[in-house]
Design a protein around this motif. Structure first.
Motif, PDB file in Angstrom:
ATOM      1  N   ALA A 102      -7.293  -5.585   2.107  1.00 45.73           N
ATOM      2  CA  ALA A 102      -6.230  -5.766   3.079  1.00 45.73           C
ATOM      3  C   ALA A 102      -6.494  -4.987   4.372  1.00 45.73           C
ATOM      4  CB  ALA A 102      -4.896  -5.367   2.469  1.00 45.73           C
ATOM      5  N   LEU A 103      -6.736  -3.701   4.250  1.00 48.15           N
ATOM      6  CA  LEU A 103      -6.913  -2.905   5.466  1.00 48.15           C
ATOM      7  C   LEU A 103      -8.085  -3.424   6.293  1.00 48.15           C
ATOM      8  CD1 LEU A 103      -6.232   0.831   4.540  1.00 48.15           C
ATOM      9  CD2 LEU A 103      -4.744  -0.845   5.652  1.00 48.15           C
TER      10      LEU A 103
ATOM     11  N   ASN B 126       0.830  -1.208   0.000  1.00 48.27           N
ATOM     12  CA  ASN B 126       0.000   0.000   0.000  1.00 48.27           C
ATOM     13  C   ASN B 126       0.863   1.255   0.000  1.00 48.27           C
ATOM     14  OD1 ASN B 126      -2.419  -1.316  -0.061  1.00 48.27           O
ATOM     15  ND2 ASN B 126      -2.862  -1.093   2.130  1.00 48.27           N
TER      16      ASN B 126
ATOM     17  N   ARG C 105      -8.480  -7.815  -3.994  1.00 48.61           N
ATOM     18  CA  ARG C 105      -8.143  -6.393  -4.015  1.00 48.61           C
ATOM     19  C   ARG C 105      -9.070  -5.616  -3.094  1.00 48.61           C
ATOM     20  NH1 ARG C 105      -3.785  -3.837  -4.111  1.00 48.61           N
ATOM     21  NH2 ARG C 105      -2.308  -5.270  -4.993  1.00 48.61           N
ATOM     22  N   GLY C 106      -8.533  -4.583  -2.507  1.00 48.16           N
ATOM     23  CA  GLY C 106      -9.356  -3.711  -1.684  1.00 48.16           C
ATOM     24  C   GLY C 106      -9.780  -4.319  -0.365  1.00 48.16           C
TER      25      GLY C 106
ATOM     26  N   ASP D  19       5.260   5.526   6.200  1.00 47.24           N
ATOM     27  CA  ASP D  19       5.741   5.843   4.852  1.00 47.24           C
ATOM     28  C   ASP D  19       5.644   7.339   4.599  1.00 47.24           C
ATOM     29  OD1 ASP D  19       3.222   6.694   3.429  1.00 47.24           O
ATOM     30  OD2 ASP D  19       2.587   4.625   3.850  1.00 47.24           O
TER      31      ASP D  19
ATOM     32  N   THR E  69     -11.365   0.197  -2.982  1.00 46.00           N
ATOM     33  CA  THR E  69     -10.011   0.455  -3.441  1.00 46.00           C
ATOM     34  C   THR E  69      -9.985   1.745  -4.224  1.00 46.00           C
ATOM     35  OG1 THR E  69      -8.183  -0.322  -4.796  1.00 46.00           O
ATOM     36  CG2 THR E  69     -10.378  -1.028  -5.461  1.00 46.00           C
ATOM     37  N   SER E  70      -8.907   2.478  -4.080  1.00 42.96           N
ATOM     38  CA  SER E  70      -8.782   3.723  -4.819  1.00 42.96           C
ATOM     39  C   SER E  70      -7.980   3.478  -6.088  1.00 42.96           C
ATOM     40  CB  SER E  70      -8.047   4.735  -3.952  1.00 42.96           C
ATOM     41  OG  SER E  70      -6.732   4.272  -3.725  1.00 42.96           O
ATOM     42  N   LYS E  71      -7.613   2.226  -6.257  1.00 40.60           N
ATOM     43  CA  LYS E  71      -6.656   1.979  -7.326  1.00 40.60           C
ATOM     44  C   LYS E  71      -7.356   1.718  -8.643  1.00 40.60           C
ATOM     45  CE  LYS E  71      -3.710   0.935  -3.703  1.00 40.60           C
ATOM     46  NZ  LYS E  71      -3.180  -0.013  -2.767  1.00 40.60           N
TER      47      LYS E  71
END
Ligand code: ADP
Ligand code: MG
Length: 613
Positions: A99-100, A34, A96-97, A59, A78-80
């Motif tokens: 993990a958090l 991320n 996707r989307g 980060d 997800t913002s991706k």
């Protein structure tokens, strides 16, 4: 019948989380990815003493806007905008989307984040997946994720974790792979203020690799590059001094992601056969850029194993590239290479700081150590034989096979002799096994293992005779009669031509008996009967295995031929050295053990603390 219940959302989330978040290493992988996706170029990962207490990842990336934070922590958000290509599916575990949200479900999270547009940083607490309001705090642009009490609500998962040192090993492996695949990001991993890994941004890939894998590996890597229309290959392969007891130093990155490919691994290992010790693995870092269309997705996502659809071509190219790079660069190991703690002033990499050295020590202490060149660990012949022939990855060196197409291409090329033999003066034979020569000019002693050396010589001599269909044979004064089982008899009958190609002429007598009158000249086999029975059991059936059978028998014959502990005269010692020096593959016996080793004068000086005197 039992009633069917719908699972609660909470339970569903927990199950999903369990699939993605297996261990602390998988948390770190997701959070670091991320950070990289958020354009960070500095990432710090801090582990607590007890791994499950706290993991903190900071980060300097884009940060998360306050308005977006709820979405970031919800499932399937997800913002991706990237399209999910096949490769993404394979390598990102296919979720996707999530993990958090998943991490938040199995731990207590805290997130401090600031975007460039916002005046403040905000601190959010996430409990049971619910994100708090957020309070303004002071912090630079970027994101810090703190994950606490990992697996507090999934005791089963907790129970199945490995020991701390193993989990740390996993983490280091994951971070190594992330670091190796991101040359423009510096990643720092520490535990209790002690650095475990610190990757440095560098335009020079070797320096970058050096910062991650250390000097011993970096100084023995040979770089190469190759482009075609469909691929771009950039590789760093270990020379023959570099090898490991486990395959964990075989790094493959396809399109910037760490993956595994059995076919590629096998192709490369094949080239190293007989150059590195038996059952050891090469070390390499390989970057391949390839059209995702050419990658097979039909594989288990979590293993991250890929298959390439026009694999043959790529593996063939790789095999040849590695072979080309490796062959001319073979080196005789010196005693300093065996001694992995020794420093080499001529290393083509920067000297280490105390900081880095202590980090290496630390990692060494915590990790199972991969032996570098442990001669003592060579297995006794009998056990080794089983392994050498038992597995299907039989080391089949094309140049040893008669009448194959591959062989034509690899017909022995110009080869420089590794030693100037005239500089070497015979000293002695010690332990009835090791021949010592002194090279006064270069201040070194050469130690030759007479057994391994002789084996190499016989092997090459014999294989040449077989290639040329000109095996010199001898008639036995006392023919050898062997009684066989019906199955063994059948195998012999099916492989008569193979045996004859090797200069062994079995004559069939009746149902279950054979007699052998003619055997190869060079191969003085002590217990021919046993050798022959063993060779029958090595045989495989099928049309394509003819060469393999010949090869197997040949190896067996070579091994049986040589006796350790034989007395070697001075003349014989010189002859042995001379002939070894002329061999195609002089540095290793056919089973990959070294045939000769240099001991530098410096090594003696070190032992007697005379260094610098
Ligand atoms: P994904 O990475 O598949 O989008 P995640 O659950 O890992 O799913 O993350 C959800 C979203 O949270 C990301 O799309 C991103 O917008 C945001 N995010 C997560 N971590 C960071 C970070 N370190 N910096 C900036 N944004 C982040
Ligand atoms: Mg993610």
């Amino acid at each position: 019948m039992r009633e069917i219940h719908a699972l609660s959302d909470q339970t569903i989330s927990q199950i999903a989380a369990g699939e993605i978040i297996e261990n602390p290493a998988s948390i770190i992988k997701e959070l670091v990815e991320n950070a990289i996706d958020a354009n960070a170029d500095r990432i710090s990962i801090r582990l607590s003493d007890n791994l499950l207490d706290e993991i903190r990842i900071a980060d300097n990336g884009d940060g998360i806007a306050k308005s977006q934070i709820n979405k970031a922590f919800s499932r399937h958000a997800t913002s991706k905008l990237r399209t999910i290509s096949d490769l993404d599916l394979i390598t990102s575990l296919g979720f996707r989307g999530e993990a958090l949200a998943s991490i938040a479900h199995i731990s207590q999270m805290e997130c401090v984040t600031k975007t460039a547009e916002s005046d403040f940083a905000y601190r959010f607490v996430v409990e049971k997946g619910v994100v708090s309001q957020g309070e303004p705090v002071g912090a630079p642009v970027g994101t810090t994720m703190i994950v606490r009490d990992i697996f507090y609500n999934t005791p089963v998962r907790k129970k199945f974790l490995n020991t701390t040192s193993k989990e740390i090993r996993h983490i280091v492996e994951v971070v190594e792979r992330l670091a190796l695949s991101h040359q423009d990001v510096s990643i720092h991993l520490s535990r209790n203020q002690k650095t475990l890994l610190h990757s440095k941004v560098s335009d020079d890939k070797i320096n970058h690799i050096y910062s991650i894998l250390g000097k011993d590996i970096a100084k023995n890597l040979l770089p190469f590059a190759f482009d075609t229309e469909s691929y771009k290959i950039e590789g760093f392969i270990g020379n023959n001094l570099l090898h490991r007891a486990t395959p964990d130093r075989e790094f493959l990155f396809v399109n910037g992601r760490s993956v595994k490919s059995n076919d590629i691994a096998r192709a490369i290992r094949k080239v190293y056969r007989s150059l590195i010790p038996l059952n050891h693995y090469p070390v390499y870092v390989l970057y391949i850029t390839i059209d995702p269309i050419l990658i097979d997705v039909n594989i288990h996502p979590q293993k991250q194993t890929i298959r390439l659809s026009n694999e043959n071509q790529l593996t063939t190219i790789l095999e040849r590239l590695v072979e080309e790079k490796l062959r001319p660069k073979r080196e005789i190991p010196t005693i300093n290479d065996l001694n992995d703690g020794a420093k080499d002033a001529q290393a083509p990499v920067p000297e280490k700081t105390i900081f880095e050295l202590s980090r290496e020590r630390k990692i060494e202490r915590e990790m199972p150590k991969a032996p570098t060149f442990d001669l003592a660990a060579s297995a006794p012949i009998a056990a080794e034989e089983k392994r050498a022939f038992g597995d299907d990855e039989m080391p089949l060196r094309p140049e040893m096979l008669p009448n194959t197409k591959v062989e034509e291409e690899k017909e022995p090329t110009e080869k420089a002799q590794p030693l100037d033999v005239s500089l070497y003066q015979f000293l002695a034979v010690v332990f009835k096994t090791y021949i010592l020569f002194e090279n006064k000019r270069d201040h070194r002693v050469l130690v030759v293992d007479q057994h391994a050396a002789h084996e190499r010589i016989l092997y090459e001599r014999y294989s040449k005779e077989i290639r040329d269909s000109a095996v010199a044979t001898q008639l036995l004064l006392a023919p050898i009669a062997i009684h066989l089982s019906p199955e063994e008899m059948l195998a012999v009958k099916n492989h008569l031509a193979d045996y004859e190609a090797l200069g062994i002429y079995p004559e069939v007598f009746g149902e279950q008996d054979i007699v052998i009158r003619e055997v190869p000249e060079h191969i003085l086999i002590d217990n021919f009967q046993q050798f022959f029975l063993d060779s029958i059991h090595q045989l495989d059936d099928g049309v394509n295995v003819k060469e393999q059978n010949i090869y197997k028998i040949m190896r067996l014959a070579c091994r049986s031929a040589i006796k350790a502990g034989d007395k070697v005269s001075e003349e014989e010692a010189y002859a042995l050295l001379e002939e070894l020096n002329n061999a195609q593959t002089p540095f290793t016996c056919p089973h990959g053990r070294p045939t000769m080793i240099h001991v530098e004068k410096r090594a003696f000086e070190k032992l007697f603390l005379r260094e610098g005197l």
